[in-house]
Design a protein around this motif. Structure first.
Motif, PDB file in Angstrom:
ATOM      1  N   ALA A   4     -14.379 -14.815  28.255  1.00 35.68           N
ATOM      2  CA  ALA A   4     -13.603 -14.729  29.500  1.00 35.68           C
ATOM      3  C   ALA A   4     -12.622 -15.891  29.619  1.00 35.68           C
ATOM      4  N   VAL A   5     -13.077 -17.100  29.325  1.00 36.58           N
ATOM      5  CA  VAL A   5     -12.199 -18.275  29.420  1.00 36.58           C
ATOM      6  C   VAL A   5     -11.065 -18.181  28.406  1.00 36.58           C
ATOM      7  N   ALA A   6     -11.390 -17.759  27.189  1.00 35.73           N
ATOM      8  CA  ALA A   6     -10.361 -17.614  26.155  1.00 35.73           C
ATOM      9  C   ALA A   6      -9.348 -16.544  26.548  1.00 35.73           C
ATOM     10  N   LEU A   7      -9.823 -15.452  27.152  1.00 38.74           N
ATOM     11  CA  LEU A   7      -8.947 -14.377  27.596  1.00 38.74           C
ATOM     12  C   LEU A   7      -7.994 -14.865  28.680  1.00 38.74           C
ATOM     13  N   LEU A   8      -8.481 -15.694  29.576  1.00 39.09           N
ATOM     14  CA  LEU A   8      -7.652 -16.219  30.655  1.00 39.09           C
ATOM     15  C   LEU A   8      -6.497 -17.056  30.115  1.00 39.09           C
ATOM     16  N   LEU A   9      -6.765 -17.868  29.102  1.00 38.88           N
ATOM     17  CA  LEU A   9      -5.696 -18.673  28.512  1.00 38.88           C
ATOM     18  C   LEU A   9      -4.672 -17.772  27.824  1.00 38.88           C
ATOM     19  N   ALA A  10      -5.156 -16.765  27.099  1.00 41.33           N
ATOM     20  CA  ALA A  10      -4.250 -15.832  26.423  1.00 41.33           C
ATOM     21  C   ALA A  10      -3.369 -15.106  27.436  1.00 41.33           C
ATOM     22  N   MET A  11      -3.947 -14.738  28.570  1.00 37.95           N
ATOM     23  CA  MET A  11      -3.182 -14.035  29.596  1.00 37.95           C
ATOM     24  C   MET A  11      -2.143 -14.929  30.246  1.00 37.95           C
ATOM     25  N   SER A  12      -2.414 -16.234  30.308  1.00 34.29           N
ATOM     26  CA  SER A  12      -1.436 -17.167  30.874  1.00 34.29           C
ATOM     27  C   SER A  12      -0.213 -17.306  29.972  1.00 34.29           C
ATOM     28  N   VAL A  13      -0.374 -16.934  28.692  1.00 31.47           N
ATOM     29  CA  VAL A  13       0.765 -16.882  27.766  1.00 31.47           C
ATOM     30  C   VAL A  13       1.482 -15.550  27.917  1.00 31.47           C
ATOM     31  N   LEU A  14       0.735 -14.460  27.929  1.00 34.17           N
ATOM     32  CA  LEU A  14       1.318 -13.122  28.005  1.00 34.17           C
ATOM     33  C   LEU A  14       2.037 -12.866  29.323  1.00 34.17           C
ATOM     34  N   ILE A  15       1.573 -13.512  30.384  1.00 36.32           N
ATOM     35  CA  ILE A  15       2.167 -13.273  31.708  1.00 36.32           C
ATOM     36  C   ILE A  15       3.636 -13.686  31.740  1.00 36.32           C
ATOM     37  N   ILE A  16       4.007 -14.608  30.846  1.00 34.18           N
ATOM     38  CA  ILE A  16       5.405 -15.029  30.734  1.00 34.18           C
ATOM     39  C   ILE A  16       6.264 -13.833  30.328  1.00 34.18           C
ATOM     40  N   GLY A  17       5.809 -13.119  29.297  1.00 35.02           N
ATOM     41  CA  GLY A  17       6.556 -11.955  28.835  1.00 35.02           C
ATOM     42  C   GLY A  17       6.532 -10.811  29.825  1.00 35.02           C
TER      43      GLY A  17
ATOM     44  N   ASN B 296      -9.345 -21.232  21.671  1.00 29.59           N
ATOM     45  CA  ASN B 296     -10.066 -21.568  22.900  1.00 29.59           C
ATOM     46  C   ASN B 296     -11.462 -20.955  22.921  1.00 29.59           C
ATOM     47  N   PHE B 297     -11.629 -19.790  22.304  1.00 27.12           N
ATOM     48  CA  PHE B 297     -12.955 -19.168  22.212  1.00 27.12           C
ATOM     49  C   PHE B 297     -13.894 -20.071  21.404  1.00 27.12           C
ATOM     50  N   ILE B 298     -13.404 -20.578  20.276  1.00 24.95           N
ATOM     51  CA  ILE B 298     -14.207 -21.492  19.447  1.00 24.95           C
ATOM     52  C   ILE B 298     -14.499 -22.775  20.221  1.00 24.95           C
ATOM     53  N   ARG B 299     -13.485 -23.270  20.926  1.00 24.41           N
ATOM     54  CA  ARG B 299     -13.656 -24.532  21.673  1.00 24.41           C
ATOM     55  C   ARG B 299     -14.696 -24.382  22.785  1.00 24.41           C
ATOM     56  N   GLU B 300     -14.731 -23.239  23.426  1.00 24.10           N
ATOM     57  CA  GLU B 300     -15.718 -23.021  24.478  1.00 24.10           C
ATOM     58  C   GLU B 300     -17.137 -23.044  23.923  1.00 24.10           C
ATOM     59  N   ILE B 301     -17.327 -22.513  22.712  1.00 27.59           N
ATOM     60  CA  ILE B 301     -18.651 -22.570  22.080  1.00 27.59           C
ATOM     61  C   ILE B 301     -19.005 -24.021  21.747  1.00 27.59           C
ATOM     62  N   VAL B 302     -18.017 -24.767  21.264  1.00 31.91           N
ATOM     63  CA  VAL B 302     -18.233 -26.188  20.964  1.00 31.91           C
ATOM     64  C   VAL B 302     -18.622 -26.946  22.230  1.00 31.91           C
ATOM     65  N   LYS B 303     -17.939 -26.659  23.336  1.00 31.54           N
ATOM     66  CA  LYS B 303     -18.244 -27.332  24.608  1.00 31.54           C
ATOM     67  C   LYS B 303     -19.647 -26.969  25.090  1.00 31.54           C
ATOM     68  N   ASP B 304     -20.055 -25.708  24.868  1.00 32.19           N
ATOM     69  CA  ASP B 304     -21.421 -25.310  25.224  1.00 32.19           C
ATOM     70  C   ASP B 304     -22.447 -26.107  24.421  1.00 32.19           C
ATOM     71  N   THR B 305     -22.115 -26.366  23.161  1.00 32.05           N
ATOM     72  CA  THR B 305     -23.023 -27.133  22.302  1.00 32.05           C
ATOM     73  C   THR B 305     -23.079 -28.587  22.759  1.00 32.05           C
ATOM     74  N   GLU B 306     -21.937 -29.100  23.194  1.00 35.15           N
ATOM     75  CA  GLU B 306     -21.885 -30.472  23.716  1.00 35.15           C
ATOM     76  C   GLU B 306     -22.712 -30.597  24.994  1.00 35.15           C
ATOM     77  N   ASP B 307     -22.713 -29.542  25.816  1.00 36.02           N
ATOM     78  CA  ASP B 307     -23.379 -29.576  27.123  1.00 36.02           C
ATOM     79  C   ASP B 307     -24.735 -28.865  27.126  1.00 36.02           C
ATOM     80  N   VAL B 308     -25.351 -28.740  25.963  1.00 33.27           N
ATOM     81  CA  VAL B 308     -26.548 -27.911  25.827  1.00 33.27           C
ATOM     82  C   VAL B 308     -27.702 -28.373  26.718  1.00 33.27           C
ATOM     83  N   ASN B 309     -27.858 -29.675  26.909  1.00 35.95           N
ATOM     84  CA  ASN B 309     -28.994 -30.169  27.704  1.00 35.95           C
ATOM     85  C   ASN B 309     -28.921 -29.742  29.160  1.00 35.95           C
ATOM     86  N   GLY B 310     -27.767 -29.948  29.777  1.00 34.79           N
ATOM     87  CA  GLY B 310     -27.599 -29.553  31.180  1.00 34.79           C
ATOM     88  C   GLY B 310     -27.675 -28.049  31.362  1.00 34.79           C
ATOM     89  N   ASP B 311     -27.086 -27.291  30.423  1.00 34.08           N
ATOM     90  CA  ASP B 311     -27.115 -25.830  30.513  1.00 34.08           C
ATOM     91  C   ASP B 311     -28.540 -25.303  30.380  1.00 34.08           C
TER      92      ASP B 311
END
Length: 308
Positions: free
Chosen positions: A141-154, A188-203
């Motif tokens: 969902a987060v990755a899709l939102l970033l992609a849409m912020s690019v497409l919305i220009i067109g 951004n999809f890959i980065r979100e997984i990385v961020k989940d791994t960084e925040d694994v304890n709190g999650d």
């Protein structure tokens, strides 16, 4: 400063910068008609930034307990900003952002396009309340939102200006924009997984079901490393089919140095990543790759002008 932390202003500045870059460093250089005037395009950027800011606010409200473990210094709600105030800011940002979207949809005589802004605001809300707790779906969902912020220009600036005489050229430019949106989505999809791994304890303490919680940090790191092969190969093919075949050698060198090389570095480092510090570093690397990837549109434009 507490309000700036609430809306993650650095990410919003990057979003605005990206949208301004595509219009003034790319589309404006193509000698094509655009649907929006400069000030109307400014409203489009403002609208997407406000809706994104609202998303950060609602996410901060629901993530207070998780952030108190993962990022205690970044917790804002309850420290100078009450939850009620946070909700009021969230509602105000969304109302203004969506209202601007309704106005712009009528400007381009496509009133139905206003649903895009409602969809973005709704998706950000459901991400914070539900989707982020579902393995990979929140990342998507987060990755899709970033992609849409690019497409919305067109969608708002290019598509309404298409006529029979320029249809082929406009379709080509929209295709390039779509390519960048896909690249932004994957990174951004890959980065979100990385961020989940960084925040694994709190999650984990909050009962979330992210990929690293489900299969472990080590396996997630290896999956992330393998996933990064996808944008690496796609970038090589893009360089071969579009840059080299059109003599864009400056853009090719730029892409090898600032997109492919960092991606290769990420691939190697991710495979053996273990600590929170490792994943924070990898997240920063992906952020830079995304930035340099977006900036390549400037290099491409300049390279085309140089060749001409």
């Amino acid at each position: 400063m507490k309000y700036l932390k609430l809306i993650r202003y650095q990410n919003l500045l990057m979003l605005a910068f990206m949208q301004v870059l595509f219009r003034y460093a790319f589309f404006k250089e193509q000698n094509i008609p655009l649907a929006l005037s400069d000030w109307q395009y400014g409203l489009l950027v403002l609208s997407t930034v406000l809706i994104a800011a609202a998303g950060y606010v609602i996410n901060n409200i629901f993530d207070t307990e998780t952030d108190s473990i993962n990022k205690p210094k970044e917790v804002v709600i309850g420290r100078g900003i009450t939850e009620t105030m946070g909700y009021n800011i969230y509602i105000a940002l969304n109302i203004i952002g969506v209202a601007i979207g309704f106005y712009l949809s009528n400007v381009i005589q496509r009133p139905g396009f206003a649903t895009i802004f409602i969809f973005l605001a709704s998706l950000l809300y459901f991400y914070s309340t539900t989707l982020k707790q579902i393995m990979l779906l929140g990342n998507f969902a987060v990755a899709l939102l970033l992609a849409m912020s690019v497409l919305i220009i067109g969608v708002f600036d290019v598509f309404p200006a298409i006529i029979a005489e320029n249809k082929a050229q406009m379709a080509s430019l929209f295709s390039i924009l779509t390519d960048y949106a896909i690249f932004a989505f994957i990174i951004n999809f890959i980065r979100e997984i990385v961020k989940d791994t960084e925040d694994v304890n709190g999650d984990y303490n909050q009962g979330m079901n992210t990929l690293p919680i489900a299969i472990g940090i080590s396996r997630t790191a290896k999956i992330v490393s393998v996933l990064s092969i996808i944008p690496f190969i796609l970038s090589i093919l893009y360089i071969k089919n579009y840059f080299l075949e059109n003599g864009l050698y400056i853009a090719t060198l730029y892409s090898f140095a600032l997109v492919l090389a960092p991606l290769l570095y990420f691939m190697v480092k991710a495979f053996s990543a273990k600590s929170k510090k490792d994943f924070h570093h990898l997240s920063s690397v992906l952020k830079l790759i995304l930035l340099f990837g977006i900036l390549s549109i400037v290099v491409i434009t300049l390279n085309i002008q140089y060749n001409a």
